[in-house]
Design a protein around this motif. Structure first.
Motif, PDB file in Angstrom:
ATOM      1  N   SER A 146       0.823  -1.209   0.000  1.00 16.58           N
ATOM      2  CA  SER A 146       0.000   0.000   0.000  1.00 16.58           C
ATOM      3  C   SER A 146       0.860   1.262   0.000  1.00 16.58           C
ATOM      4  N   SER A 147       2.099   1.141   0.459  1.00 17.35           N
ATOM      5  CA  SER A 147       3.018   2.288   0.451  1.00 17.35           C
ATOM      6  C   SER A 147       3.530   2.606  -0.952  1.00 17.35           C
ATOM      7  N   PHE A 148       3.311   1.695  -1.886  1.00 18.83           N
ATOM      8  CA  PHE A 148       3.706   1.898  -3.281  1.00 18.83           C
ATOM      9  C   PHE A 148       2.600   2.727  -3.943  1.00 18.83           C
ATOM     10  N   ARG A 149       2.745   4.044  -3.842  1.00 19.49           N
ATOM     11  CA  ARG A 149       1.700   4.964  -4.295  1.00 19.49           C
ATOM     12  C   ARG A 149       1.905   5.337  -5.760  1.00 19.49           C
ATOM     13  N   CYS A 150       0.913   5.963  -6.335  1.00 18.68           N
ATOM     14  CA  CYS A 150       0.960   6.357  -7.745  1.00 18.68           C
ATOM     15  C   CYS A 150       1.812   7.612  -7.883  1.00 18.68           C
TER      16      CYS A 150
END
Length: 259
Positions: A108-112
């Protein structure tokens, strides 16, 4: 149709006969399901010997979906050599015609963000022509720019069914590559964020009505892809198997080319 893993001790009784040894589970599982996700490859870098022995226990046509190791998706600094190590491990599955794709599940920390979009391009370059499906854990990625990027890089988009919290990915169905993919995580709102054991998050049994909602969506996805995988991740005490059987029965009236 398949499940996220197959070697759970709490499946002995609900799924496998009492006294089943873990070494026997894959062969028993493969009598009923057409593919499985291998989750252990996320925690420990796999090797070709492991996959060679696994594929020997399954019949012709059985497919393995291999979750990308955490150094590829979660610990991304200085991991170039890990990609080649991971690809080499897949060779026995490819040679046996039993390799489905790589499941790249990002946190979830891998953001756009631009740097993460660039990393997805690097990910494709390092895996070359290996089939890959991408699962995002943050709703920021659900936009047309993301789908264009996935199409450009021939990544399949992983459609998910999970609790509809604000930051999580909504039940979006989209074909972006030649492989379609759907994962059912369950709808356990109470335990999704607050749980003592990881399996509590996936402790959920879908009703037939809830699964029926997905039948036309999966059929539409299958029309636009060469192959579509449907995976149940609500694995606690064999609930994934119960729902896998249920959804398979519902889909049989719609499509015959869903794995």
């Amino acid at each position: 149709m398949g499940t996220a893993g197959y070697s759970y001790e709490d499946w002995i009784g609900p799924v496998y006969p009492e006294g089943t040894d873990k070494k026997e589970m894959l062969a028993l599982y493969a009598r009923e399901f057409a593919f499985t996700e291998v989750n252990s490859s996320y925690y420990r870098m796999p090797n070709r010997f492991m996959f060679y022995h696994m594929q020997e226990k399954t019949p012709a046509g059985f497919q393995f979906v291999i979750k990308a190791h955490k150094r590829l998706t979660h610990e991304r600094e200085g991991n170039e050599e890990r990609f080649s190590e991971f690809v080499q491990a897949l060779e026995p599955l490819v040679e046996a015609g039993k390799f489905g794709c790589v499941l790249a599940q990002f946190p979830s920390s891998f953001r756009c963000r631009d740097e993460n979009r660039d990393y997805l391009r690097e990910f494709r370059e390092r895996l070359k022509d290996i089939p890959v499906v991408v699962e995002f854990r943050h709703q920021e990625w659900i936009n047309e720019d993301t789908f264009d990027l996935l199409e450009d890089e021939d990544f399949g988009f992983v459609c998910v069914d999970e609790p509809q919290f604000k930051t999580l990915v909504p039940p979006t169905v989209r074909a972006t590559g030649h492989i379609g993919y759907v994962r059912f995580h369950g709808r356990n709102y109470q335990k999704w964020w607050q749980h003592k054991e990881t399996h509590e998050r996936y402790d959920y049994l879908y009703s037939e009505i809830e699964l029926q909602e997905w039948v036309p969506k999966i059929a539409k996805l299958a029309e636009k892809t060469e192959k579509t995988f449907v995976s149940m991740n609500n694995h606690y005490r064999g609930q994934a198997v119960i729902n896998g059987r249920m959804l398979r029965s519902l889909l049989m009236t719609e499509r015959e080319d869903v794995v």
